[in-house]
Write an enzyme that holds these catalytic residues in place. Sequence first.
Site, mmCIF file in Angstrom:
data_model
loop_
_atom_site.group_PDB
_atom_site.id
_atom_site.type_symbol
_atom_site.label_atom_id
_atom_site.label_comp_id
_atom_site.label_asym_id
_atom_site.label_seq_id
_atom_site.Cartn_x
_atom_site.Cartn_y
_atom_site.Cartn_z
ATOM 1 N N HIS A 56 0.845 -1.188 0.000
ATOM 2 C CA HIS A 56 0.000 0.000 0.000
ATOM 3 C C HIS A 56 0.883 1.241 0.000
ATOM 4 O O HIS A 56 2.106 1.127 0.106
ATOM 5 C CB HIS A 56 -0.904 0.004 1.242
ATOM 6 C CG HIS A 56 -0.099 0.097 2.510
ATOM 7 N ND1 HIS A 56 0.363 -1.025 3.177
ATOM 8 C CD2 HIS A 56 0.366 1.161 3.209
ATOM 9 C CE1 HIS A 56 1.054 -0.644 4.237
ATOM 10 N NE2 HIS A 56 1.082 0.680 4.268
ATOM 11 N N HIS A 70 5.463 6.338 -1.987
ATOM 12 C CA HIS A 70 6.211 5.113 -2.272
ATOM 13 C C HIS A 70 5.488 3.913 -1.679
ATOM 14 O O HIS A 70 4.597 4.065 -0.841
ATOM 15 C CB HIS A 70 7.642 5.200 -1.717
ATOM 16 C CG HIS A 70 7.694 5.097 -0.229
ATOM 17 N ND1 HIS A 70 7.389 6.158 0.597
ATOM 18 C CD2 HIS A 70 8.007 4.058 0.582
ATOM 19 C CE1 HIS A 70 7.518 5.778 1.864
ATOM 20 N NE2 HIS A 70 7.890 4.500 1.884
#
Length: 180
Positions: free
Chosen positions: A42, A128
Site C-alpha cells: 500500500h 512510495h
Amino acid sequence: MRVRLFVALELPDPVRDALVTWRGPVLSRHPGLRPVAPDSLHVTLCFLGTRSEDEVSPIAALVGRVSGEDPVRLRVGEGIWLPRRRPRVLGVTLVDEGDGLARVQSALSRGLEEGGWYEPEERPFLPHVTVARVRARERIRPDELPETPGLPFDGSRVTLFRSRPGRGGAQYEPLATVAI
C-alpha cells in the site's frame, strides 16, 4: 484499548503483482530482506501510531472527507533504498501525475492534525510502496536496483487500517474504506 492506526492508498492487484515480480531478483541478492506480503502492499498517507479505540469512529469519519476527490493518476517510479545510507526498507517510488495524491495526503494530514490524531512529519511526503524490510540485526549494502515496470494506474481507495504487529510482520485490518 489501544490500537495502531494508519491511513493508506490501496493498490490495484495488477500493481501489487508487478511489484512482487520486480522485487524477486532483489530478494534473491539480499537474503537479509523480509518481503511485505502482497496483500499488504500500500501507500501510507498518514501514520497515526497508537490511538485509543474510541477514536477510530471520528478518524474514520474524517477519512471520509476525501470521498469527493478525483481518483489519483499514478505511475510506478523507480526502486529506492530508504534511508539511502543505511537502508531499513526497499521501496518503489510513485510518480504522482497531476499531484492528486499530494492533494489527498495534504487534506488528510491537515484534518487529522486538526483533530489531534496526527503530527505531520518534518520531511516532505514521498509517495512510495514498501516492498521489503531489512530483518532485525541485518545490514544491507545498497546496490543498483532493476528497472521497475513503470505501470500507470489510478488510485481510487483510501483506507483506515489497524496494524497488528506480529512475528512474520504486521497484519493490516481495514477499518474504513473510502472510494475517491
